[in-house]
Design a protein around this motif. Structure first.
Motif, short mmCIF file in Angstrom:
data_model
loop_
_atom_site.label_atom_id
_atom_site.label_comp_id
_atom_site.label_asym_id
_atom_site.label_seq_id
_atom_site.Cartn_x
_atom_site.Cartn_y
_atom_site.Cartn_z
N ALA A 19 0.92 -1.31 0.04
CA ALA A 19 0.05 -0.14 -0.06
C ALA A 19 0.83 1.19 -0.05
CB ALA A 19 -0.96 0.16 1.18
N ILE A 20 1.87 1.21 0.80
CA ILE A 20 2.95 2.36 0.81
C ILE A 20 3.57 2.73 -0.41
CG2 ILE A 20 5.22 3.18 1.51
CD1 ILE A 20 4.42 1.85 4.55
N ALA A 21 4.00 1.45 -1.32
CA ALA A 21 4.80 1.57 -2.51
C ALA A 21 3.65 2.12 -3.54
CB ALA A 21 5.11 0.14 -2.68
N ALA A 22 2.50 1.81 -3.56
CA ALA A 22 1.53 2.22 -4.51
C ALA A 22 1.26 3.41 -4.43
CB ALA A 22 0.01 1.25 -4.42
N LEU A 23 1.04 4.06 -3.19
CA LEU A 23 0.53 5.47 -3.04
C LEU A 23 1.78 6.41 -3.16
CD1 LEU A 23 -1.97 5.25 0.01
CD2 LEU A 23 -2.50 5.60 -2.43
N ALA A 24 2.92 5.80 -2.55
CA ALA A 24 4.35 6.55 -2.83
C ALA A 24 4.51 6.80 -4.25
CB ALA A 24 5.50 5.97 -2.24
N ALA A 25 4.19 5.76 -5.23
CA ALA A 25 4.43 5.97 -6.49
C ALA A 25 3.39 7.01 -7.39
CB ALA A 25 4.07 4.75 -7.28
N THR A 26 2.21 7.44 -6.72
CA THR A 26 1.40 8.40 -7.17
C THR A 26 1.66 9.70 -6.57
OG1 THR A 26 -0.30 7.85 -5.54
CG2 THR A 26 -0.54 6.44 -7.52
N ARG A 27 2.54 9.57 -5.70
CA ARG A 27 2.88 10.87 -5.11
C ARG A 27 4.04 11.75 -4.87
NH1 ARG A 27 -1.61 11.15 0.01
NH2 ARG A 27 -3.41 10.05 -0.90
N ASP A 28 4.66 10.83 -5.64
CA ASP A 28 6.39 10.92 -5.77
C ASP A 28 7.13 11.01 -4.47
OD1 ASP A 28 5.94 11.61 -8.55
OD2 ASP A 28 5.26 13.70 -8.16
N TYR A 29 6.86 9.99 -3.53
CA TYR A 29 7.54 9.75 -2.59
C TYR A 29 8.56 8.60 -2.76
CZ TYR A 29 4.04 12.60 -0.11
OH TYR A 29 3.39 13.54 0.39
N ARG A 30 9.56 8.51 -2.15
CA ARG A 30 10.27 7.34 -1.96
C ARG A 30 9.89 6.11 -1.11
NH1 ARG A 30 16.75 6.96 0.11
NH2 ARG A 30 17.34 5.16 -0.81
N ALA A 31 10.06 5.21 -1.18
CA ALA A 31 9.73 4.15 0.16
C ALA A 31 10.72 3.08 0.34
CB ALA A 31 8.52 3.24 -0.56
N ILE A 32 11.05 3.16 1.53
CA ILE A 32 12.05 2.18 2.15
C ILE A 32 11.42 1.00 3.00
CG2 ILE A 32 14.36 1.58 3.17
CD1 ILE A 32 15.00 4.36 2.30
N LEU A 33 11.33 -0.19 2.72
CA LEU A 33 10.63 -1.14 3.66
C LEU A 33 11.50 -2.26 3.96
CD1 LEU A 33 7.62 -1.06 0.83
CD2 LEU A 33 7.66 0.01 2.77
N THR A 34 11.23 -2.58 5.38
CA THR A 34 11.94 -3.45 6.06
C THR A 34 11.04 -4.67 6.34
OG1 THR A 34 11.65 -2.96 8.28
CG2 THR A 34 13.71 -2.11 6.98
N MET A 35 11.35 -6.25 6.17
CA MET A 35 10.62 -7.17 6.32
C MET A 35 11.24 -8.36 6.77
SD MET A 35 9.35 -7.90 2.44
CE MET A 35 8.51 -6.15 2.26
N PRO A 36 10.65 -9.20 7.41
CA PRO A 36 11.25 -10.58 7.70
C PRO A 36 11.40 -11.58 6.62
CG PRO A 36 8.93 -10.65 8.50
CD PRO A 36 9.31 -9.07 7.90
N ASP A 37 12.20 -12.27 6.67
CA ASP A 37 12.56 -13.06 5.37
C ASP A 37 11.51 -14.34 5.18
OD1 ASP A 37 13.37 -14.99 7.35
OD2 ASP A 37 15.37 -14.86 7.11
N LYS A 38 10.28 -14.30 5.85
CA LYS A 38 9.50 -15.43 5.74
C LYS A 38 8.58 -14.70 4.76
CE LYS A 38 6.10 -14.35 9.47
NZ LYS A 38 5.42 -15.21 10.55
N VAL A 39 8.50 -13.53 4.28
CA VAL A 39 7.64 -12.90 3.61
C VAL A 39 7.81 -13.38 2.11
CG1 VAL A 39 6.95 -10.70 2.43
CG2 VAL A 39 7.36 -10.66 4.87
N SER A 40 6.48 -13.98 1.52
CA SER A 40 6.58 -14.61 0.25
C SER A 40 7.44 -13.88 -0.85
CB SER A 40 5.25 -14.93 -0.32
OG SER A 40 4.61 -13.57 -0.53
N LYS A 41 7.98 -14.45 -2.01
CA LYS A 41 8.68 -13.82 -3.05
C LYS A 41 7.73 -12.85 -3.90
CE LYS A 41 11.83 -14.86 -6.95
NZ LYS A 41 11.10 -13.93 -7.75
N GLU A 42 6.53 -13.30 -3.88
CA GLU A 42 5.71 -12.60 -4.70
C GLU A 42 5.63 -11.13 -4.10
OE1 GLU A 42 4.22 -16.89 -5.38
OE2 GLU A 42 5.18 -15.74 -3.82
N LYS A 43 5.35 -11.19 -2.62
CA LYS A 43 5.08 -9.96 -1.99
C LYS A 43 6.39 -8.97 -2.36
CE LYS A 43 2.12 -10.91 1.82
NZ LYS A 43 2.13 -10.90 3.29
#
Length: 332
Positions: A74-98
């Motif tokens: 959701a952050i990446a999608a809204l950042a893309a429409t509002r000219d923000y940069r997004a840096i996201l951290t996540m645990p390694d169990k998160v699926s490759k698709e995500k």
């Protein structure tokens, strides 16, 4: 119109293929109809709009957040429409698709070990806080502790359910990590009808079940599990236990077996938290002795987990045998 215009007002469907009493209904809100594919669109748009109004998020800013994937999308999608940069951290169990979807929208993704204990340098929450502190003109949603998370659901998810069903709602059932969905939605429904029951679903390996029933947080009970976006290894301030009536534990097998049922019997390919939510709704439904309406949410689509929970090889490698969970057992 921008994608934000299409957030919310998601469909509410009745699930009819589960073994529950004949006069008990289970209804699920299809949150994967939101633009980025999950319920997290609601909180991200709400928090970003608030930050812009208050001058906390300015042009050219960097949005930093820890996520299990859906908030990040959701952050990446809204950042893309509002000219923000997004840096996201996540645990390694998160699926490759995500992970791949976030990168496709231009986000920088930093993967951290799931096994890292809370508050250590390697933990994905700690990493996000460090990056935020070190990055000029950055903003962090702080979804785990930000009261606007629950407020977003109080002002959207709860009213949508009430508008559709009114006083027929008997219980709202949902898993929780930040606690925003359960806390905000339950608070609104209880405001309308104090008799509505709120049930939190917590995976084995998370801390919420024991904390609710015994008031104890035992680090020794924290253990790995596969379901993404549910449970936690620390107490999120956004989780409001004052509106919770019960906490039920579920296993990965409960969630994944229910996902298979939803796909093969209801035509709904959903993520693991959806499976957990419906499994829990079935348990609550079976405890009812009079006509009732149980409501839950399907937070995201199973398209984000094809390589995992819909992959027979992955299931087998991780010890899952479909049909062993209790989803379809007859009511006692």
């Amino acid at each position: 119109m921008k994608i934000q215009s299409f957030i919310g007002n998601t469909p509410l469907v009745e699930l009819k293929t589960f073994d529950v009493p004949a006069d008990v209904r289970i209804l699920a809100k299809l949150e994967f109809f939101n633009p980025s594919g999950s319920i997290k669109d609601r909180i991200v748009s709400y928090i970003i709009d608030d930050a812009e109004r208050r001058g906390l998020l300015k042009p050219g800013a960097t949005i930093v957040e820890n996520t299990s994937g859906n908030t990040g999308a959701a952050i990446a999608a809204l950042a893309a429409t509002r000219d923000y940069r997004a840096i996201l951290t996540m645990p390694d169990k998160v699926s490759k698709e995500k992970q791949d979807a976030l990168r496709a929208m231009g986000a920088q993704v930093i993967v951290c070990p799931t096994s890292a204990p809370p508050d250590t340098a390697e933990h994905y929450v700690t990493q996000a806080r460090r990056i935020h502190a070190e990055t000029p003109n950055s903003f962090m949603l702080n979804q785990y502790d930000n009261p606007l998370n629950a407020e977003a659901h109080f002002n959207s998810t709860g009213p949508e359910i009430w508008s559709a069903l009114g006083r027929s709602v008997t219980a709202f059932v949902a898993s929780g990590s930040t606690g925003g969905t359960l806390s905000g939605t339950s608070r609104f429904l209880k405001l309308k009808n104090s008799a509505v029951k709120s049930v939190l679903l917590d995976p084995v390996g998370s801390i919420y079940h024991r904390y609710f029933h015994e008031g104890v947080v035992d680090p020794a009970q924290i253990a790995p599990y596969f379901v993404e976006g549910a449970g936690e290894d620390h107490l999120a301030k956004c989780m409001d236990f004052s509106v919770v009536d019960d906490v039920i534990q579920f296993t990965d097998a409960d969630a994944f077996d229910t996902c298979q049922h939803l796909a093969q019997r209801e035509g709904l390919i959903c993520g693991g938290t959806s499976g957990a939510n419906v499994w829990g709704a079935v348990q609550v439904a079976r405890s009812m002795t009079k006509p009732a309406t149980i409501v839950t949410v399907l937070p995201d689509s199973g398209n984000k987990y094809i390589s995992k929970i819909y992959n027979p090889e992955w299931l087998s490698q991780n010890g899952f045998k479909l049909g062993e969970a209790r989803t379809l057992e007859p009511a006692p």
